[in-house]
Enzyme design. Sequence first.
Site, short mmCIF file in Angstrom:
data_model
loop_
_atom_site.label_atom_id
_atom_site.label_comp_id
_atom_site.label_asym_id
_atom_site.label_seq_id
_atom_site.Cartn_x
_atom_site.Cartn_y
_atom_site.Cartn_z
N ARG A 102 0.81 -1.21 0.00
CA ARG A 102 0.00 0.00 0.00
C ARG A 102 0.85 1.26 0.00
NH1 ARG A 102 -3.35 1.58 -2.70
NH2 ARG A 102 -4.15 -0.54 -2.51
N LYS A 137 2.35 24.37 -2.54
CA LYS A 137 0.99 23.84 -2.38
C LYS A 137 1.02 22.33 -2.55
CE LYS A 137 -1.04 28.16 -3.99
NZ LYS A 137 -1.82 28.85 -5.04
N LYS A 169 5.66 38.09 -0.66
CA LYS A 169 4.37 38.11 -1.33
C LYS A 169 3.51 39.26 -0.80
CE LYS A 169 2.80 34.45 -3.10
NZ LYS A 169 2.05 33.20 -3.36
N GLU A 202 6.89 39.58 -5.16
CA GLU A 202 5.65 39.58 -5.92
C GLU A 202 5.23 41.00 -6.26
OE1 GLU A 202 1.04 38.89 -4.81
OE2 GLU A 202 2.33 37.17 -4.40
N ASP A 224 2.10 38.53 -10.69
CA ASP A 224 0.98 37.74 -10.18
C ASP A 224 -0.38 38.25 -10.65
OD1 ASP A 224 0.11 35.58 -8.46
OD2 ASP A 224 -0.72 37.13 -7.17
#
Length: 285
Positions: A102, A137, A169, A202, A224
Amino acid sequence: MISKIQMAKELEGIIKNGIREDIGEGDHSSLACIPKDARGKAKLLVKEEGIIAGVEFAKMIFKEIDQDLEVETFLVDGDKVYVGDIVFFVTGSSQSILKAERLVLNAMQRMSAIATKTKKFVDILKGTKTKVLDTRKTTPGIRAIEKWAVKIGGGVNHRFALYDMIMLKDNHIDFAGGVDKAIKKTKDYLKENNLDLKIIVEARSLDEIKLILNHQGIHRILIDNFSYEETEQAVKLIAGQCETESSGSITLKTARIYAECGVDYISSGALTHSVSNMDLSLKAI
């Protein structure tokens, strides 16, 4: 980026935690009906077309479970695979194969899905100078194998974590009191702590790009959520003074258009957070 030693530690941690989580005090299903000295053989069967990834990681898992398990490979990480293909055979203790089953499948199905999606972006960007980047992410606890899968698919790893690159950012900029203050404070911090980290900033507008360009030593500007037209203007404004990266809901349908604006990189969180596992199975033979 993290070192090979750090990466090895991350992978070891994923395997050990996976074994702890899945096996715990023992695989009672196998212990109940499979003799301790029974030997067997299984094949990794492909049930969906795509890019295979995680073969080398699977070998690491098998060795951690049982040093005596033997793996015979027919396909390697990054190969195109089709329904019915056999990736490898694993031979040895039947109990050990079942213990590893698994964890191997979970890892390879996830990694192969990420590699397959990454390869689609890479193919779309062919003929341009633009490369596709991953992001942070990722699935908590298995970032290392997800980023490894991106590389197998032909993509480029962004920073691994918060500690190996500076990335200012929108929230950093707003909390710091603006672009100029955020950059100045960052440079002071790096100097005071004797750190050599690349700085990415950013930008949310062409005006912010102009402010960023007033500062020396910026490695990359993150353009962005700009439109195509604004991205072209941004690239012309930056004019090679630093690297450029487009981000913000870029999909397979829009990636080529952003690439043709002249950016160096396109980053996409979807490489790792929006994939469906590839269908693979480990079958006894």
